[in-house]
Scaffold this active site. Sequence first.
Site, mmCIF file in Angstrom:
data_model
loop_
_atom_site.group_PDB
_atom_site.id
_atom_site.type_symbol
_atom_site.label_atom_id
_atom_site.label_comp_id
_atom_site.label_asym_id
_atom_site.label_seq_id
_atom_site.Cartn_x
_atom_site.Cartn_y
_atom_site.Cartn_z
ATOM 1 N N TYR A 131 0.828 -1.216 0.000
ATOM 2 C CA TYR A 131 0.000 0.000 0.000
ATOM 3 C C TYR A 131 0.860 1.264 0.000
ATOM 4 C CZ TYR A 131 -4.768 -1.711 0.798
ATOM 5 O OH TYR A 131 -6.010 -2.260 0.675
ATOM 6 N N LYS A 181 2.509 -15.154 2.967
ATOM 7 C CA LYS A 181 2.745 -15.918 1.737
ATOM 8 C C LYS A 181 4.242 -16.220 1.689
ATOM 9 C CE LYS A 181 1.389 -17.727 -2.211
ATOM 10 N NZ LYS A 181 0.541 -18.948 -2.251
ATOM 11 N N ASP A 213 -3.559 -18.042 0.800
ATOM 12 C CA ASP A 213 -4.532 -18.777 -0.028
ATOM 13 C C ASP A 213 -5.259 -19.820 0.820
ATOM 14 O OD1 ASP A 213 -2.077 -20.101 0.183
ATOM 15 O OD2 ASP A 213 -2.093 -20.886 -1.857
ATOM 16 N N ASP A 237 -6.865 -6.605 4.027
ATOM 17 C CA ASP A 237 -7.939 -5.936 3.281
ATOM 18 C C ASP A 237 -8.855 -6.976 2.650
ATOM 19 O OD1 ASP A 237 -9.319 -3.781 1.964
ATOM 20 O OD2 ASP A 237 -8.233 -4.302 0.130
ATOM 21 N N ASP A 241 -12.912 -8.388 4.050
ATOM 22 C CA ASP A 241 -14.138 -8.372 3.227
ATOM 23 C C ASP A 241 -14.745 -9.767 3.163
ATOM 24 O OD1 ASP A 241 -13.746 -5.651 2.569
ATOM 25 O OD2 ASP A 241 -14.475 -5.966 0.521
HETATM 26 C C1 IPM Z 1 -10.665 -0.720 3.587
HETATM 27 C C2 IPM Z 1 -10.796 -0.109 2.217
HETATM 28 C C3 IPM Z 1 -9.589 0.775 1.936
HETATM 29 C C4 IPM Z 1 -8.353 -0.106 1.966
HETATM 30 C C5 IPM Z 1 -9.666 1.578 0.631
HETATM 31 C C6 IPM Z 1 -10.898 2.477 0.577
HETATM 32 C C7 IPM Z 1 -8.432 2.405 0.395
HETATM 33 O O1 IPM Z 1 -10.940 -1.112 1.267
HETATM 34 O O2 IPM Z 1 -10.580 0.043 4.567
HETATM 35 O O3 IPM Z 1 -10.655 -1.941 3.686
HETATM 36 O O4 IPM Z 1 -7.984 -0.710 0.948
HETATM 37 O O5 IPM Z 1 -7.740 -0.187 3.016
HETATM 38 MG MG MG Z 2 -11.169 -3.061 2.071
#
Ligand code: IPM
Ligand code: MG
Length: 347
Positions: A131, A181, A213, A237, A241
């Site tokens: 990042y 990884k 993975d 990240d 999700d």
């Molecule tokens: C998160 C989001 C952010 C990230 C984006 C909006 C930059 O996806 O907070 O998970 O990638 O960290």
């Molecule tokens: Mg995110």
Amino acid sequence: MRGDGIGPEVTAEALRVLDALALPGLVLIEADAGGIAYKRHGHPLPEETLVAARSADAILFGAVGDPDCDGLERRLRPEQAILGLRSELGLFANLRPATMFAGMEDASALRPEVARAIDLLIVRELNGDVYFGDKGTRTLDDGRRQGWDMMSYAEDEVRRIAHVAFRAAQGRKRRLTSVDKANVLETSQLWRDVVIEVAREYTDVALDHLYVDNAAMQLVRNPGQFDVIVTGNLFGDILSDQASMCVGSIGLLASASLGERTTAHGTFGLYEPIHGSAPDIAGQGKANPMAAILSLAMLLRHSLGLEPEAARVEAAVAAALADGVRGGDLGGSDSTRTIGDAVVARL
Ligand code: IPM
Ligand code: MG
């Protein structure tokens, strides 16, 4: 900082919950961040926003991201607001809890009997990795365009997030899974080596390691096996999700981003739903504000030292869910405002 898209709508409901708690002596400052800040001030993270952030004990953050801004050079895009806040304020430890709410098993993308056992915490490193490494695009000698992003972790960066994760595990079921990884990446090999070094200070925590993975696969196969997961910025990240859909909806997951600065009653931090700005449903009152409300609960707990109030807010959200309050993200039709009302009524 309400931000873009559904950010203002969900933050408004979190602020109504805060209002209902009637905490004495609380001072609220509003500041622009993201696409809205670019449109108003020419920059996604204006200096005055940073100044306000530095003066605060905690930041409640909505979401950033605006398709109008996709064509801008990267440093002016809305996402730079949240990335800039995380790095400028030294918020390196991102806590993303994912716990199954009673009665919500049917909403999970997994089978109910698999989903029921989910009670995990993802500790995501937030100031390093690919990042924040050098990046760019260039044209190779043969004329092909190439994009590149540098992935790296220094040992102190790994060490400090490892300490956060081990301490979190000590307060839970004392199991820590480090995700990397290391079979391919040097960055990950160093990560793993340093986590193993730090583990010597936490002999009461059981540590294991998974390749990312495999971790992604285990997270849907048997998420109940996890207690605390510690991982780098990019893997965290993605896995967070994924964890949200295992719980039922990304509209339910809150996060805290913490650094080393302390406040009068806790740790300075930024609190935000893990979801984005969802421009497709912005302004329609369709967004689920529960993640924002649960982020407020984390703020009360970690930055203001108000554990009873934090627990009250979380219980009110759980009670609303148990009573069948559902946003569109959970297959229901309750509006943002209705859900906010339902939580306030159960405080
Ligand atoms: C998160 C989001 C952010 C990230 C984006 C909006 C930059 O996806 O907070 O998970 O990638 O960290
Ligand atoms: Mg995110």
